[in-house]
Motif scaffolding. Structure first.
Motif: not given
Length: 325
Positions: A150-179
């Motif tokens: 699975i990859g992530a690709w975003g532009e502008s604000a989406g690029g910001h979120l894609a980067a955060l997603l890629g950098l926080t895969g091991g952060r349980a405190d940022l996982e959330g409980g949705l879905g």
């Protein structure tokens, strides 16, 4: 208590079945055939939460002759955390081009919505994107996708979120409980088009309001900053909150490979933002590449003649990182 002594109300309660719980996400149905390259699941609710609108994704699946599982890329739209929609690409892009090009390369694409800044402050947006990744893993077999690719690709604000997603895969405190619970939200590769990496190092973005009419601004409460960063963190200029919502704060040696592409004439998000992230990734020993687009403004305006090459570079990166052994 014997059956003869059961009270009538108790007996009725025993006979009535228990209704199923309200679902927290929707199961995919049958995709729509849209071209020789693509089938699409539209309007899948990947997260249903009390008090918020349902969050949806469209999943573009490639026609796959061998029938095996395919990689998938999560596409995250831009819009300064204030506007945008999963179906909208930047105005310089051809409609559906990102989804189509990935499918032509044998890669699925899940294009996702997330909550905007006035719907919920950060980290809600990251929680949403992580829920989207968990949804894809939960339904991987049904969708025919590879949960390990699975990859992530975003532009502008989406690029910001894609980067955060890629950098926080091991952060349980940022996982959330949705879905869908019980799955990793980690991704294996990230493409970031002209995203912000440090909200505290961003210059004022007055230009973001220059195209906004009174009708667009009518729902913004009095006193709320129109600056994307402060609005994202709950109308605050607190550096600690801004840093906590910045990809630069989460760079570690465990990050996946990154491809950053940014115009050298970007008037909204300076090229220095991608340079900061590329440098931090390099120091951490993470595989990364920064491609600078000469003459390119935000959304690669004034560099439209290079757009085919830009998109091909991104798709080739995912092909290399997600499909090659």
């Amino acid at each position: 208590m014997t059956p003869e002594t059961v009270m009538p109300d108790e007996a009725i309660a025993r006979r009535l079945p228990t209704p199923p719980p309200f679902p927290a996400f929707q199961t995919p149905g049958t995709p729509e055939e849209v071209s020789e390259h693509s089938r699409v699941h539209r309007e899948l609710n990947y997260a249903i939460a009390v008090g918020f609108r349902r969050l949806s994704m469209d999943i573009w699946l490639p026609r796959n002759p061998d029938g095996g599982p395919v990689p998938v890329v999560v596409w995250i739209h831009g819009g300064a955390f204030q506007l945008g929609d999963r179906r909208e690409l930047p105005p310089t892009f051809q409609p559906d081009s990102v989804f189509r090009l990935l499918n032509e390369a044998g890669i699925a694409c899940a294009t996702v919505d997330y909550r905007h800044a006035l719907e919920a402050p950060f980290p809600a947006q990251l929680h949403d994107i992580k829920a989207a990744v968990r949804y894809l893993r939960h339904h991987a077999e049904l969708l025919g996708i590879d949960p390990e690719c699975i990859g992530a690709w975003g532009e502008s604000a989406g690029g910001h979120l894609a980067a955060l997603l890629g950098l926080t895969g091991g952060r349980a405190d940022l996982e959330g409980g949705l879905g869908a619970p019980g799955h990793s939200s980690a991704v294996s590769a990230v493409v970031d088009f002209y995203g912000v990496s440090s909200l505290t190092r961003m210059p004022p973005m007055e230009a973001t309001t220059s195209f906004m009419s009174g009708a667009l601004l009518a729902a913004v409460p009095d006193g709320v900053s129109l600056e994307p960063g402060p609005m994202l963190v709950g109308n605050s200029h607190d550096p600690a909150l801004l840093d906590a919502a910045s990809p630069l704060a989460y760079v570690t040696a465990d990050a996946p490979p990154f491809l950053l592409i940014h115009g050298d004439s970007d008037g909204l998000v300076p090229l220095t933002q991608s340079e900061l992230l590329a440098d931090a990734l390099a120091v951490a020993g993470v595989e990364q590449e920064l491609v600078t687009i000469e003459g390119g403004d935000h959304c690669f305006f004034f560099a439209e003649d290079q757009l085919d090459r830009i998109l091909a570079t991104a798709v080739s990166f995912f092909t290399k990182e997600l499909t090659q052994p």
